[in-house]
Enzyme design. Structure first.
Site, PDB file in Angstrom:
ATOM      1  N   GLY A 253       8.515   8.823  -4.988  1.00 15.23           N
ATOM      2  CA  GLY A 253       9.514   7.986  -4.498  1.00 15.23           C
ATOM      3  C   GLY A 253       9.441   8.067  -2.995  1.00 15.23           C
ATOM      4  O   GLY A 253      10.287   8.112  -1.978  1.00 15.23           O
ATOM      5  N   CYS A 256       5.553   4.291  -0.162  1.00 15.26           N
ATOM      6  CA  CYS A 256       4.313   3.628  -0.335  1.00 15.26           C
ATOM      7  C   CYS A 256       3.931   3.210  -1.772  1.00 15.26           C
ATOM      8  O   CYS A 256       3.866   2.127  -2.362  1.00 15.26           O
ATOM      9  CB  CYS A 256       3.000   4.231  -0.082  1.00 15.26           C
ATOM     10  SG  CYS A 256       2.775   4.334   1.921  1.00 15.26           S
TER      11      CYS A 256
END
Length: 449
Positions: A253, A256
């Site tokens: 989470g 990226c």
């Protein structure tokens, strides 16, 4: 060297500070007035260990400054190198939004004399070819040079990277990169920009795969006679695999991995290329966010609708304030839809900000207030205050019979054993006294992803 860094987000401000620390004369270009003012006053716009202090030192030396406009600054003191570190956020269809990259490169193309340009933003394969076709005079002065920074160690990762990937069409550009980064004791992979672009996506896709693999294993290790920690310990000891990113939890989470896996899948689909493994990684991760809700459904049944739930931690990681893809953004709304009430506590996030992020939830200023009277606790961030808390005391604050869902597998099961509560995690975890010990007898704690 005189260097401009366009875009002062997470990568940009880290790069600007690190390059100034190396001795370059760096100008960070930031168009947002509030962020520019903050940087000029020595305040970082992102949370990263050591960055605040290093920013102040770099400003004091005079080797780092910030400006709102690349073109005007270049007129008075022409830059030799321009790094582009602007964002490539996901568009509505999951593809990478390249509007900021295109705007920044177009601005560089108008500069005279023409600097070398280094694109570090994450972009789909083939982007450099298309962009330089629009600005052909940049081709022999262009490099695609992706970053591989980890939140929590970004400065070290910049100055002592595991590798440098240089995508170039002209050998002299490689020499410029060597001059820019200095004598780095790491391998260099010199290739084409398109291959370098794919390398960045492939690296993030593999890290995402390890996380989803760990979560898949956690689902398999759901029975009392299995221990997910020891399974991951043994698997990670294989040097071909390693322990990094093998921590089960709520899925990836950060800023990226979610957007890059989605963008790579969309890029492949647009070319008719199947990606069954990548699709499965994304699917496993999407389902993992339901761990807390589904666990509470099983443990509390119909009582969930009449129960208060305390959420401990809103951030994906303690050392990062990037909330764009934090699992809490999914978990808290799920709980609000099914529980009587939800309280949210995060020691590094202002209660007003928590109220803005989670409408309907009640922000709490301290941990004990958050858990008092709650029937369930959901741990979403591995804050030391949560891990080291006196859980025997917290258990007395909870409404019985209470359930604690450890969404990060960060609590020590033996500290909760024997307390009047039910402990659940991602996969079954045995208390240390019930698990086989390693070496000095201490239980294995997997490194956090």
């Amino acid at each position: 060297m005189r260097v401009a860094v366009v875009g002062q987000g997470y990568v940009g401000v880290t790069g600007a500070v690190a390059l100034a620390r190396q001795g370059h004369h760096v100008t960070g270009i930031e168009k947002d007035p509030a962020r520019l003012r903050s940087l000029t006053e020595g305040r970082t716009p992102v949370s990263e260990p050591g960055l605040q202090q290093e920013l102040g030192l770099a400003l004091e030396t005079g080797r780092l400054r910030f400006a709102p406009d690349l073109t005007r600054t270049h007129v008075t003191e022409p830059f030799e190198v321009v790094l582009i570190t602007v964002g490539t956020p996901p568009a509505e269809d999951g593809t990478a939004d390249l509007s900021q990259v295109k705007a920044a490169l177009g601005e560089v193309a108008e500069l005279l004399p023409t600097p070398h340009v280094v694109l570090k933003s994450t972009v789909p394969p083939g982007t450099s070819e298309r962009l330089t076709a629009e600005h052909p005079r940049l081709r022999d002065r262009y490099a695609y040079n992706p970053e591989f920074l980890n939140q929590g160690s970004a400065l070290d990762d910049w100055t002592t990277p595991s590798r440098v990937v240089a995508g170039v069409w002209s050998q002299p550009v490689t020499d410029v990169l060597h001059a820019l980064y200095g004598a780095l004791a790491c391998p260099w992979v010199v290739t084409t920009p398109t291959t370098a672009e794919m390398t960045k996506y492939a690296s993030n896709a593999f890290l995402a795969t390890k996380i989803s693999f760990a979560n898949e294993c956690a689902r398999l290790c759901a029975t009392p006679d299995l221990d997910i920690d020891q399974v991951m310990q043994a698997v990670g000891l294989d040097p071909r695999i390693g322990h990094a990113f093998l921590q089960p939890g709520l899925g990836f989470g950060d800023s990226c991995l979610p957007k890059d896996t989605a963008a790579l899948a969309r890029w492949a689909a647009s070319r008719g290329l199947p990606t069954p493994l990548l699709n499965a990684v994304i699917h496993v991760n999407r389902d993992q966010a339901a761990l807390v809700r589904d666990t509470l459904r099983r443990e509390l049944g119909a009582d969930l609708a009449h129960s208060e739930v305390a959420v401990l931690g809103a951030r994906y990681e303690p050392w990062s304030d990037d909330m764009r893809a934090a699992p809490s953004r999914v978990v808290v709304p799920q709980l609000l839809a099914e529980a009587a009430g939800v309280r949210v506590w995060d020691p590094a996030t202002d209660p007003d900000e928590l109220a803005r992020l989670f409408p309907g939830a009640r922000p709490c200023s301290d941990l004990r207030t958050a858990v008092r009277g709650a029937r369930a606790v959901a741990v979403l961030t591995e804050w030391p205050e949560t891990i080291e808390a006196d859980w025997s005391l917290l258990a007395t604050e909870l409404a019985a019979p209470a359930v604690v869902v450890d969404g990060k597998n960060c609590l020590l099961p033996e500290r909760l054993a024997g307390l009047p509560l039910t402990y659940r995690s991602a996969g079954n975890r045995l208390p240390a006294r019930a698990a086989t010990s390693f070496g000095d007898g201490a239980p294995y704690a997997a490194p956090s992803a």
